[in-house]
Design an enzyme around this catalytic site. Structure first.
Site, mmCIF file in Angstrom:
data_model
loop_
_atom_site.group_PDB
_atom_site.id
_atom_site.type_symbol
_atom_site.label_atom_id
_atom_site.label_comp_id
_atom_site.label_asym_id
_atom_site.label_seq_id
_atom_site.Cartn_x
_atom_site.Cartn_y
_atom_site.Cartn_z
ATOM 1 N N GLY A 12 0.779 -1.237 0.000
ATOM 2 C CA GLY A 12 0.000 0.000 0.000
ATOM 3 C C GLY A 12 0.807 1.282 0.000
ATOM 4 N N ASN A 14 1.704 3.006 -2.615
ATOM 5 C CA ASN A 14 1.045 3.948 -3.532
ATOM 6 C C ASN A 14 -0.195 4.557 -2.890
ATOM 7 O OD1 ASN A 14 2.123 4.252 -6.450
ATOM 8 N ND2 ASN A 14 2.439 2.075 -5.985
ATOM 9 N N MET A 85 -5.004 -6.879 -6.847
ATOM 10 C CA MET A 85 -4.648 -8.069 -7.617
ATOM 11 C C MET A 85 -5.823 -8.841 -8.212
ATOM 12 S SD MET A 85 -1.571 -7.684 -7.579
ATOM 13 C CE MET A 85 -0.386 -6.706 -6.700
ATOM 14 N N LEU A 87 -9.301 -9.262 -10.618
ATOM 15 C CA LEU A 87 -9.992 -8.692 -11.769
ATOM 16 C C LEU A 87 -11.219 -7.933 -11.262
ATOM 17 C CD1 LEU A 87 -9.508 -8.956 -14.830
ATOM 18 C CD2 LEU A 87 -11.153 -10.816 -14.863
ATOM 19 N N ASN A 102 -6.000 2.095 -13.113
ATOM 20 C CA ASN A 102 -5.024 1.191 -12.508
ATOM 21 C C ASN A 102 -3.617 1.658 -12.856
ATOM 22 O OD1 ASN A 102 -3.995 -1.237 -11.286
ATOM 23 N ND2 ASN A 102 -3.718 -2.111 -13.334
ATOM 24 N N HIS A 104 0.229 -0.014 -13.549
ATOM 25 C CA HIS A 104 0.930 -1.272 -13.786
ATOM 26 C C HIS A 104 2.433 -0.978 -13.882
ATOM 27 C CE1 HIS A 104 1.154 -5.450 -14.969
ATOM 28 N NE2 HIS A 104 2.077 -5.085 -15.828
HETATM 29 C C1 GAR Z 1 2.961 -1.344 -7.633
HETATM 30 O O1 GAR Z 1 4.239 -1.357 -8.198
HETATM 31 C C2 GAR Z 1 1.900 -1.489 -8.704
HETATM 32 O O2 GAR Z 1 2.271 -0.926 -9.927
HETATM 33 C C3 GAR Z 1 1.814 -2.988 -8.836
HETATM 34 O O3 GAR Z 1 1.897 -3.469 -7.518
HETATM 35 C C4 GAR Z 1 2.746 -2.588 -6.770
HETATM 36 C C5 GAR Z 1 2.042 -2.275 -5.463
HETATM 37 O O4 GAR Z 1 2.890 -1.610 -4.586
HETATM 38 N N1 GAR Z 1 0.596 -3.382 -9.486
HETATM 39 C C6 GAR Z 1 0.506 -4.457 -10.267
HETATM 40 O O5 GAR Z 1 1.429 -5.206 -10.460
HETATM 41 C C7 GAR Z 1 -0.873 -4.660 -10.897
HETATM 42 N N2 GAR Z 1 -0.822 -5.678 -11.888
HETATM 43 P P1 GAR Z 1 2.333 -0.886 -3.304
HETATM 44 O O6 GAR Z 1 1.384 -1.848 -2.614
HETATM 45 O O7 GAR Z 1 3.513 -0.594 -2.456
HETATM 46 O O8 GAR Z 1 1.607 0.361 -3.742
#
Ligand code: GAR
Length: 189
Positions: A12, A14, A85, A87, A102, A104
């Site tokens: 979390g 982000n 994670m 859909l 989203n 990625h």
């Molecule tokens: C982030 O890097 C995001 O881009 C990725 O998961 C990470 C979460 O980090 N998302 C994916 O891979 C979606 N397919 P966080 O929990 O520290 O924000």
């Protein structure tokens, strides 16, 4: 006032950056953080940030409209997936057309799709000896990582990069651009 709901499944970082970015903004509020993972560290972050967290399981998400009711109660204008994670089911996409985004950690359409998340993405990028990677911010549709692209930013892959070093540079890009893109979308919508 524009209201944001954030979905996250894990750490979390982000979600926290987004919440902090808008904390001083009187016109934007992160109203709720939703997660499918009762052990996700994002729940601790939500507590510290004084943002309510809503935890749901698979049946609730895919077979009831409880999550939708939460979003409606919070008068959500924009749904932000940040390391989420699962859909997103059709009923949510139909309820919020063009209002679910989203991020990625790669340059889609490369390295997207089911199972391509977090370190799996960076491992695949390194294994294929890509010269560049980056981030993609996109609208969400009913398929993994296939919605219309809003913004991409590219960085070089360094010769001595490991999945961790690459992930950490990609995270910095995410922190820089995701809140700004959200701000722009809220201004225009
Ligand atoms: C982030 O890097 C995001 O881009 C990725 O998961 C990470 C979460 O980090 N998302 C994916 O891979 C979606 N397919 P966080 O929990 O520290 O924000």
């Amino acid at each position: 006032m524009k209201n944001i709901a954030i979905f996250a499944s894990g750490n979390g970082t982000n979600a926290e950056r987004i919440a902090k970015y808008f904390a001083e903004n009187p016109n934007v509020s992160v109203r709720i953080i939703l997660t499918n993972n009762p052990k996700a560290f994002v729940i601790e972050r939500a507590k510290k940030l004084n943002i309510p967290a809503f935890v749901f399981d698979k049946d609730t998400f895919f077979k009831t409209d409880e999550v939708l009711q939460v979003l409606l109660n919070k008068k959500t204008d924009l749904v932000v997936l940040a390391g989420f994670m699962w859909l997103v089911p059709g009923y949510l996409i139909q309820a919020y057309p063009g209002k679910i985004i989203n991020i990625h950690p790669a340059l889609l359409p490369k390295y997207g799709g089911k199972g391509m998340y977090g370190h799996h993405v960076h491992e695949a990028v390194l294994k294929n000896r890509e010269k560049t990677s980056g981030i993609t911010i996109h609208y969400v549709n009913e398929k993994y990582d296939e919605g219309q692209i809003i913004l991409q930013k590219e960085i070089p892959v360094l010769e001595n990069d490991t999945p961790d070093t690459l992930a950490s540079r990609i995270h910095e890009l995410e922190y820089e651009y995701y809140p700004r893109v959200i701000e722009e979308l809220l201004k225009n919508g």
